[in-house]
Design a protein around this motif. Structure first.
Motif, PDB file in Angstrom:
ATOM      1  N   ARG A   1      26.426  37.343  57.680  1.00 52.95           N
ATOM      2  CA  ARG A   1      26.617  36.029  58.306  1.00 52.95           C
ATOM      3  C   ARG A   1      26.328  36.096  59.793  1.00 52.95           C
ATOM      4  NH1 ARG A   1      31.877  32.134  57.533  1.00 52.95           N
ATOM      5  NH2 ARG A   1      31.133  30.392  58.805  1.00 52.95           N
ATOM      6  N   GLU A   2      26.894  37.083  60.473  1.00 56.44           N
ATOM      7  CA  GLU A   2      26.708  37.203  61.918  1.00 56.44           C
ATOM      8  C   GLU A   2      25.239  37.443  62.268  1.00 56.44           C
ATOM      9  OE1 GLU A   2      29.385  40.320  62.981  1.00 56.44           O
ATOM     10  OE2 GLU A   2      31.162  39.016  62.972  1.00 56.44           O
ATOM     11  N   TYR A   3      24.569  38.263  61.469  1.00 59.31           N
ATOM     12  CA  TYR A   3      23.159  38.557  61.741  1.00 59.31           C
ATOM     13  C   TYR A   3      22.306  37.302  61.578  1.00 59.31           C
ATOM     14  CZ  TYR A   3      18.587  40.810  61.532  1.00 59.31           C
ATOM     15  OH  TYR A   3      17.287  41.161  61.781  1.00 59.31           O
TER      16      TYR A   3
ATOM     17  N   THR B   1      30.394  39.325  56.118  1.00 63.12           N
ATOM     18  CA  THR B   1      30.601  39.033  57.535  1.00 63.12           C
ATOM     19  C   THR B   1      29.430  39.522  58.378  1.00 63.12           C
ATOM     20  OG1 THR B   1      33.006  39.152  57.301  1.00 63.12           O
ATOM     21  CG2 THR B   1      32.104  39.429  59.519  1.00 63.12           C
ATOM     22  N   LEU B   2      28.992  40.753  58.130  1.00 61.43           N
ATOM     23  CA  LEU B   2      27.856  41.302  58.881  1.00 61.43           C
ATOM     24  C   LEU B   2      26.589  40.484  58.645  1.00 61.43           C
ATOM     25  CD1 LEU B   2      28.412  45.142  58.333  1.00 61.43           C
ATOM     26  CD2 LEU B   2      28.734  43.847  60.455  1.00 61.43           C
TER      27      LEU B   2
ATOM     28  N   GLU C   1      23.325  34.129  61.647  1.00 60.49           N
ATOM     29  CA  GLU C   1      23.670  33.139  62.672  1.00 60.49           C
ATOM     30  C   GLU C   1      23.011  33.495  63.999  1.00 60.49           C
ATOM     31  OE1 GLU C   1      28.006  31.456  61.143  1.00 60.49           O
ATOM     32  OE2 GLU C   1      27.949  33.148  62.556  1.00 60.49           O
ATOM     33  N   GLY C   2      22.890  34.794  64.280  1.00 55.87           N
ATOM     34  CA  GLY C   2      22.218  35.235  65.492  1.00 55.87           C
ATOM     35  C   GLY C   2      20.730  34.967  65.468  1.00 55.87           C
TER      36      GLY C   2
END
Length: 239
Positions: A23-25, A20-21, A27-28
């Protein structure tokens, strides 16, 4: 950025928090990201998603990352970045032998991961990042019965096609393009990875050891790709 133009990354990782971390990084930073947690479904999912790059953990339920990497590389030519345990150097060696293009040790540092991903994508789109042949028009090199064609990204020994991974071909072309000149590990690492050499990475040495027998070189007493102690490698023009 248009999402349709954003590079697509598939993360194969069973650690939900890490996935999750990550993925979020990513995507950012402009990537499209999907996650698969089960190794048993990974190969099918990779074929379905058709990502531009795969981040693949070594330890997975269902099927381990090394097996997944080997199976994917048999049918798809896409960059695979493996996540390995920091203390297990053998994971890195085996990953490269299975066809992995790069690896990052856990715990993952996001900025390092991002730099490695961008370098792999640059390399898969064109030539190794940061490397330009002296003569841009040269796309084929011949050394006796060894022929290397950068336009086709293929090599032949005595007329027989050589089975090289994408990363192995990049390294072979880099060394052959600089035939007669010692290329330091720093130069090689920067050209192929687009990042600085940390003095400890063994991936270049592993790939050289795998390339040698494929091009008819003696692994014990090499004549074509020579190791220059404390410096790097020398591709010999005539043997």
């Amino acid at each position: 950025m248009d999402a349709n133009l954003s590079p697509k990354v598939l993360i194969v990782e069973d650690d939900e928090r890490l996935a999750t971390l990550t993925r979020e990084y990513l995507e950012g930073n402009g990537f499209q990201v999907e996650v698969e947690s089960d190794g048993a479904r990974a190969v099918e999912r990779i074929h379905q998603v058709q990502p531009d790059l795969v981040i693949l953990d070594v330890m997975l339920p269902g099927e381990d990352g090394l097996s997944i990497c080997r199976r994917v590389k048999m049918s798809l030519d896409l960059p695979i970045l493996m996540l390995t345990a920091r203390t297990d150097d053998m994971d890195q060696v085996l990953g490269l032998e299975m066809g992995a293009d790069d690896y990052v040790a856990k715990p993952v540092r996001p900025r390092v991961l991002l730099a490695r991903i961008r370098a792999l994508l640059r390399r898969s789109e064109s030539q190794p990042a940061g490397f330009e042949p002296v003569e841009q028009q040269i796309t084929r090199l011949e050394f006796g019965d060894l022929v290397i064609d950068n336009a086709m990204r293929e090599a032949w020994l005595a007329g027989n096609s050589i089975d090289l991974t994408s990363a192995e071909f990049d390294l072979l072309w880099l060394l052959a393009s600089g035939a007669g000149r010692v290329l330091t590990r720093e130069e090689i690492f920067t050209a192929l990875r687009g990042i600085e050499y940390d003095g400890q990475d063994r991936s270049i040495d592993v790939r050289v050891s795998r390339i040698r027998p494929k091009i008819g070189d003696d692994p014990v007493h090499p004549r074509r790709i020579k190791t220059v102690r404390s410096k790097g490698y020398l591709f010999v023009k005539e043997v």
